[in-house]
Enzyme design. Structure first.
Site, PDB file in Angstrom:
ATOM      1  N   THR A  16     -50.807 -17.664 -53.415  1.00  0.00           N
ATOM      2  CA  THR A  16     -49.923 -18.516 -52.405  1.00  0.00           C
ATOM      3  C   THR A  16     -52.014 -18.948 -51.479  1.00  0.00           C
ATOM      4  O   THR A  16     -52.409 -18.297 -52.305  1.00  0.00           O
ATOM      5  CB  THR A  16     -49.862 -18.398 -51.160  1.00  0.00           C
ATOM      6  OG1 THR A  16     -49.814 -16.558 -50.831  1.00  0.00           O
ATOM      7  CG2 THR A  16     -48.230 -17.782 -51.597  1.00  0.00           C
ATOM      8  N   ASP A  17     -52.249 -19.823 -51.227  1.00  0.00           N
ATOM      9  CA  ASP A  17     -53.137 -20.181 -50.090  1.00  0.00           C
ATOM     10  C   ASP A  17     -53.208 -19.994 -48.834  1.00  0.00           C
ATOM     11  O   ASP A  17     -52.919 -18.802 -48.698  1.00  0.00           O
ATOM     12  CB  ASP A  17     -53.088 -21.609 -50.509  1.00  0.00           C
ATOM     13  CG  ASP A  17     -52.597 -23.080 -49.886  1.00  0.00           C
ATOM     14  OD1 ASP A  17     -51.730 -22.243 -49.435  1.00  0.00           O
ATOM     15  OD2 ASP A  17     -52.441 -23.241 -49.749  1.00  0.00           O
ATOM     16  N   ALA A  18     -54.496 -19.989 -48.402  1.00  0.00           N
ATOM     17  CA  ALA A  18     -54.489 -19.325 -47.090  1.00  0.00           C
ATOM     18  C   ALA A  18     -53.314 -19.780 -45.605  1.00  0.00           C
ATOM     19  O   ALA A  18     -52.625 -18.929 -45.050  1.00  0.00           O
ATOM     20  CB  ALA A  18     -55.727 -19.552 -46.828  1.00  0.00           C
ATOM     21  N   VAL A  21     -48.542 -21.227 -48.712  1.00  0.00           N
ATOM     22  CA  VAL A  21     -48.417 -22.828 -50.117  1.00  0.00           C
ATOM     23  C   VAL A  21     -49.076 -22.437 -51.262  1.00  0.00           C
ATOM     24  O   VAL A  21     -49.345 -21.356 -51.169  1.00  0.00           O
ATOM     25  CB  VAL A  21     -48.437 -23.378 -48.842  1.00  0.00           C
ATOM     26  CG1 VAL A  21     -48.268 -25.081 -50.637  1.00  0.00           C
ATOM     27  CG2 VAL A  21     -48.081 -24.092 -47.828  1.00  0.00           C
TER      28      VAL A  21
END
Length: 133
Positions: A16-18, A21
């Protein structure tokens, strides 16, 4: 889908990103793992094909449609179906779902390559027969 292979995937923090997601490139990993495990269910190891026949499968083309995001801790299913088998290529339709919601779809053309020549090679007869069933 007919003769659909299902492969479970869990979304981890590293996917995931920050914001939690799934990063767009990670979907490619999920689809790749499902195709590899599909071959494994047919008793073919990519490592074995590499060492015994000097062939590998490479992605020739891919069309991907991101519909809804997957998120941290999601339990997902990748559904893979062989759509077409030709001399040196396999065309897959793949769907990533959370429950019944389709998150992402992909059409992936995989080519068999002779690694010594770095050129397309005919699918081994036993692989083609197993996939075509």
């Amino acid at each position: 889908m007919n003769n659909t292979f299902q492969f479970p995937v869990r979304v981890y923090y590293e996917d995931t990103d920050a914001g939690g997601v799934v990063y767009h490139a990670r979907y490619l990993h999920f689809f790749e793992r499902a195709r590899t495990e599909f071959l494994r269910t047919l008793n073919f190891s990519q490592n074995q094909l590499l060492h015994e026949q000097n062939i590998a499968f490479v992605v020739k083309s891919m069309n991907i449609d991101y519909r809804f995001p997957a998120c941290l801790d999601d339990a997902l299913i990748v559904e893979s179906e062989v759509v077409e088998v030709k001399g040196a290529t396999i065309l897959f339709s793949q769907i990533l779902k959370r429950d019944e919601l389709v998150l992402t779809t992909a059409t992936v053309k995989v080519a068999c390559v002779d690694l010594g020549k770095m050129k397309p090679a005919a699918l081994p007869a036993e692989v083609k027969a197993a996939i075509s069933k």
